[in-house]
Design a protein around this motif. Structure first.
Motif, PDB file in Angstrom:
ATOM      1  N   GLU A   1      21.546  45.558  31.974  1.00  5.39           N
ATOM      2  CA  GLU A   1      21.027  45.758  33.322  1.00  5.39           C
ATOM      3  C   GLU A   1      22.037  46.440  34.242  1.00  5.39           C
ATOM      4  OE1 GLU A   1      19.731  41.885  34.513  1.00  5.39           O
ATOM      5  OE2 GLU A   1      18.710  41.533  32.601  1.00  5.39           O
TER       6      GLU A   1
ATOM      7  N   ASP B   1      18.457  35.513  26.465  1.00  4.39           N
ATOM      8  CA  ASP B   1      19.451  35.655  27.532  1.00  4.39           C
ATOM      9  C   ASP B   1      18.932  36.539  28.666  1.00  4.39           C
ATOM     10  OD1 ASP B   1      21.356  33.959  26.558  1.00  4.39           O
ATOM     11  OD2 ASP B   1      22.739  35.508  25.855  1.00  4.39           O
TER      12      ASP B   1
ATOM     13  N   ARG C   1      16.962  34.217  30.699  1.00  6.46           N
ATOM     14  CA  ARG C   1      17.834  33.302  31.440  1.00  6.46           C
ATOM     15  C   ARG C   1      18.468  33.986  32.656  1.00  6.46           C
ATOM     16  NH1 ARG C   1      20.364  31.152  25.868  1.00  6.46           N
ATOM     17  NH2 ARG C   1      18.995  29.349  25.508  1.00  6.46           N
ATOM     18  N   SER C   2      18.757  35.283  32.518  1.00  6.72           N
ATOM     19  CA  SER C   2      19.401  35.998  33.634  1.00  6.72           C
ATOM     20  C   SER C   2      18.517  36.059  34.860  1.00  6.72           C
ATOM     21  CB  SER C   2      19.784  37.418  33.189  1.00  6.72           C
ATOM     22  OG  SER C   2      18.639  38.236  33.041  1.00  6.72           O
ATOM     23  N   ARG C   3      17.222  35.890  34.687  1.00  7.13           N
ATOM     24  CA  ARG C   3      16.311  35.897  35.813  1.00  7.13           C
ATOM     25  C   ARG C   3      16.282  34.559  36.552  1.00  7.13           C
ATOM     26  NH1 ARG C   3      16.843  40.143  34.405  1.00  7.13           N
ATOM     27  NH2 ARG C   3      17.659  40.242  36.488  1.00  7.13           N
TER      28      ARG C   3
ATOM     29  N   CYS D   1      18.811  32.889  37.778  1.00 10.15           N
ATOM     30  CA  CYS D   1      19.858  32.684  38.777  1.00 10.15           C
ATOM     31  C   CYS D   1      19.413  33.090  40.168  1.00 10.15           C
ATOM     32  CB  CYS D   1      21.129  33.449  38.377  1.00 10.15           C
ATOM     33  SG  CYS D   1      20.901  35.227  38.279  1.00 10.15           S
TER      34      CYS D   1
ATOM     35  N   GLY E   1      19.557  41.378  41.054  1.00  6.70           N
ATOM     36  CA  GLY E   1      19.849  42.218  39.896  1.00  6.70           C
ATOM     37  C   GLY E   1      20.265  43.605  40.333  1.00  6.70           C
TER      38      GLY E   1
END
Length: 254
Positions: free
Chosen positions: A193, A242, A245-247, A249, A253
């Motif tokens: 990203e 993963d 999962r990053s979404r 927090c 982005g």
């Protein structure tokens, strides 16, 4: 004699490498036909077709190295990522191919796919409910009308080859067709990203980054079962789980 390398193999298709020749074995000749036609029409560097004898397609290796790999840091330069964005823009600006594509499925079909895969993930306890629920909510932003473009349909970073800062080839066109431009951009940057800005610098036009993020969630939710059933590991570091999962927090982005 060159050794035979199994590049990828599962129940649907297999790709072998012998020296500088790739042999793609596919029981679905429609996919092979799409690949050949798309490579002929695409205004970007593509592999040379050496011969075709069903169920095998032989193509030449393209020069350079892959832009990166999912789950690993990319060593490609920012200019190389921008060049990839420019190549994608050239493809999207080309005349539409005369067939639909994988990312060109109807909105109703995509919504049904999302319902089914989220239900499977929850019923089988594959992922925590809050992870599925949040990403499903994010993914729904991708389910909107779009203007079709000539889309690659499976633009993983391993399918884009560069030499220095130049794109030398784009491979694996079996999912090409009329699709959503932002789907291609999302698949190219999935798991990388931090490179989205560089890709968009090369792409050269404003896009809705929230929709790209939605495609990251949607794509990841849709493929976890398929990957698991075909010998791939979506839970590997930096891969699809993963990405989901990053979404969680809550940050916007890139």
């Amino acid at each position: 004699m060159d050794e035979v390398e199994v590049v990828v193999a599962h129940s649907e298709r297999a790709t072998l490498r012998v020296g500088d020749v790739f042999l793609k074995v596919d029981g679905d000749q429609a996919r092979i036909h799409t690949e050949v036609e798309a490579m002929d029409l695409a205004p970007v560097p593509t592999p040379k077709v050496l011969w075709r004898k069903p169920p095998v397609l032989a193509i030449a290796a393209v020069p350079g190295t892959a832009l990166g790999r999912l789950g690993e840091p990319s060593t490609a330069s920012p200019a190389a990522w921008a060049a990839a964005g420019a190549a994608v823009r050239a493809l999207h600006d080309a005349p539409l191919p005369p067939w639909p594509g994988g990312s060109g499925r109807s909105l109703d079909d995509l919504a049904a796919d999302l319902d089914r895969e989220c239900a499977w993930l929850l019923t089988n306890g594959v992922l925590p409910a809050d992870l599925v629920t949040r990403n499903r909510r994010i993914a729904e932003a991708a389910l909107r009308p779009w203007t079709p473009v000539f889309a690659h349909g499976d633009l993983q970073i391993t399918h884009v080859f560069v030499d220095g800062d130049e794109v030398t080839g784009i491979i694996d066109w079996s999912e090409a067709g009329q699709g959503d431009a932002l789907f291609d951009l999302a698949i190219l940057t999935l798991g990388h990203e931090e490179r989205l800005g560089e890709v968009l610098d090369g792409y050269g036009t404003d896009v809705d980054r929230d929709v790209i993020r939605a495609w990251w969630s949607l794509r990841s939710l849709l493929v976890i079962r398929w990957l698991s059933e075909h010998g791939f590991d979506p839970t590997a570091p930096g891969c699809e789980v993963d990405v989901l999962r990053s979404r969680m927090c809550g940050r916007a982005g890139p």
